[in-house]
Design an enzyme around this catalytic site. Structure first.
Site, PDB file in Angstrom:
ATOM      1  N   GLY A  19       0.813  -1.214   0.000  1.00  0.00           N
ATOM      2  CA  GLY A  19       0.000   0.000   0.000  1.00  0.00           C
ATOM      3  C   GLY A  19       0.843   1.259   0.000  1.00  0.00           C
ATOM      4  O   GLY A  19       1.686   1.450   0.888  1.00  0.00           O
ATOM      5  N   GLY A  21      -0.241   4.527   0.304  1.00  0.00           N
ATOM      6  CA  GLY A  21      -0.945   5.713   0.790  1.00  0.00           C
ATOM      7  C   GLY A  21      -0.021   6.541   1.672  1.00  0.00           C
ATOM      8  O   GLY A  21       1.203   6.411   1.619  1.00  0.00           O
ATOM      9  N   PHE A  22      -0.601   7.372   2.515  1.00  0.00           N
ATOM     10  CA  PHE A  22       0.210   8.245   3.366  1.00  0.00           C
ATOM     11  C   PHE A  22       1.143   7.434   4.271  1.00  0.00           C
ATOM     12  O   PHE A  22       2.322   7.770   4.423  1.00  0.00           O
ATOM     13  CB  PHE A  22      -0.687   9.137   4.228  1.00  0.00           C
ATOM     14  N   GLU A 178     -17.556  18.878   2.772  1.00  0.00           N
ATOM     15  CA  GLU A 178     -16.806  19.562   1.719  1.00  0.00           C
ATOM     16  C   GLU A 178     -17.465  19.387   0.355  1.00  0.00           C
ATOM     17  O   GLU A 178     -17.498  20.315  -0.461  1.00  0.00           O
ATOM     18  CB  GLU A 178     -15.364  19.050   1.721  1.00  0.00           C
ATOM     19  N   ASP A 308      -4.770   3.593   8.293  1.00  0.00           N
ATOM     20  CA  ASP A 308      -6.192   3.323   8.546  1.00  0.00           C
ATOM     21  C   ASP A 308      -6.475   1.879   8.900  1.00  0.00           C
ATOM     22  O   ASP A 308      -7.419   1.589   9.640  1.00  0.00           O
ATOM     23  CB  ASP A 308      -7.019   3.698   7.310  1.00  0.00           C
TER      24      ASP A 308
END
Length: 443
Positions: A19, A21-22, A178, A308
């Protein structure tokens, strides 16, 4: 028999990260000087700056402005290897990762698969709603919004016209808020110029929230101010409601009320994306992997989880740290240090999360921010919060070109009240063709 993936052994401990991601990205950076072989596996060859996906979906920025190739990010990191592949399972006994390109051996495995949209088991809603977790989702949303209005120009029936012009957003967290704010700005400043024949007083934006507060997890001031902003922008907020069913045309709420819309945007929650082969006893509520204070997955010595997907249960976080970018970044950075300690025989250090606050933007000059600096809390709303949000997001985007392009788009939108990326390219979400709808009524 499954073949081995072609990747050279370097004679150094191999750390496989699943992964990009961040969390995964930050871990790779933290291992740049470590005496290991770092292998990143992802089914995309680029990192996505997810906080701005909703702006791609609402035509504010271009998709390629919020993505950046992994190989470009780490082109100077000598111990870095990337493989474009989808992970299918893990054999924890043999220390093998089975992927779409073959088997890969690991010494240390780090699961950073993040989260996926949680439809709470409702297959019909999953099929008909639009989520916003990746670039294809965001482009599908943009295409659908624009296509709806093109179709609306050819419609005389009042209900069908409204079904194309009305939008239902499920979830009152940052993404839902948002999105609602961005759509309301398009309704006021952009769409009336593009589609002069349509009456945008008839365009309704509905925000469905299961509880009685927006932005759960932020301060009461932020929640209340977000509500005030959205109501001022004409967003209809439905508190204490849940979507019971959606067939692509009729939204049925648990209260029995009905809304008509061809576009339901699902921002109601996420669930972890675990990997087959990890023992079920390690999974907690929400499909998150239980980890100890070193981000080590319960029941394993050389398997870790960050971001996450990881649930580090503590007295202050009984359900694990929030599924946000900051915990992911901090865990990735900290695990990089701990893996280096592990390899060099030094004791591991426990992870401590430093909450730096949360922000959400609702529209031009309208945002809310709960910040934590130097052990003090600062709450601000309005222009200052909007400016802080914009600055932090801008500097967090990877790549000078991307920052420049996003800045140019933002400045253009700010001074002209325009959104310049109104292109229909690729797939749209069409659940029920216009001509197929004959007799449907709102309850």
């Amino acid at each position: 028999m499954t073949k081995n993936a072609k990747i050279a052994e370097t004679g150094k401990p191999r750390v496989i990260i699943i992964g990009g991601g961040f969390a995964g990205l930050e871990l790779v950076k933290a291992l740049r000087h470590a005496d290991v072989q770092v292998v990143l596996i992802d089914k995309q060859n680029f990192h996505t700056f997810q906080p701005l996906l909703y702006q791609v979906g609402t035509a504010a920025v271009e998709a390629d402005s919020i993505v950046y190739p992994f190989r470009k990010i780490f082109d100077e990191q000598q111990n870095f290897y990337f493989r474009l592949a989808e992970v299918q399972s893990v054999d924890t006994g043999k220390q093998l990762v089975e992927t779409s390109i073959g088997l890969l051996r690991y010494d240390y495995l780090v699961i950073a698969t993040g989260a996926t949209t949680n439809f709470y088991g409702d297959e019909e809603i999953q099929k008909t709603a639009i989520s916003i977790k990746n670039i294809p989702d965001a482009l599908s949303l943009r295409n659908t919004i624009l296509s709806n209005f093109e179709k609306a120009l050819q419609i005389d029936d009042e209900e069908q016209l409204n079904s194309l012009m009305d939008y239902v957003i499920v979830g009152g967290g940052p993404t839902g808020v948002e999105l609602a704010g961005a759509l309301s700005e398009l309704r006021k400043h952009v769409f009336p110029k593009d589609y002069k024949e349509l009456d945008f007083i008839k365009m309704d934006i509905h925000l469905i929230q299961s509880g009685d507060l927006l932005l759960k997890g932020m301060s009461a001031e932020a929640s209340q101010k977000a509500r005030e902003y959205l109501e001022k922008f004409g967003v209809k907020i439905w508190f204490n409601r849940r979507v019971k069913a959606y067939d692509g045309y009729t939204v049925l709420l648990d209260s029995g009320e009905k809304l008509i819309s061809r576009t339901l945007i699902w921002a109601a929650g996420v669930t972890g994306a675990p990997i087959a082969g990890i023992r079920k006893e390690s999974l907690l509520k929400g499909n998150r992997l239980q980890v100890d204070e070193y981000n080590r997955v319960t029941g394993y010595e050389n398997i870790f989880a960050i971001g996450d997907i990881a649930a580090m249960v503590t007295p202050g976080n009984p359900e694990g740290h929030p599924m946000l970018a900051q915990p992911a970044l901090q865990q990735g950075h900290h695990l990089g240090k701990n893996l280096n300690y592990l390899i060099t025989g030094k004791p591991l250090k426990p992870f401590h999360y430093h909450d730096r606050g949360t922000m959400a933007t609702i529209g031009r000059n309208q945002a809310v921010a709960d910040l934590k600096l130097f052990s003090k809390e600062y709450k601000t709303q309005g222009f200052l919060a909007w400016f802080i949000w914009a600055f932090i997001h801008l500097i967090s985007i990877i790549g000078f070109r991307n920052r420049l392009f996003v800045l140019v788009n933002w400045l253009g939108s700010y001074f002209t009240y325009d959104k310049g990326i109104r292109l229909i390219v690729g797939k749209t979400k069409e659940n029920i063709p216009v001509e197929a709808v004959t007799e449907k009524t709102v309850g």
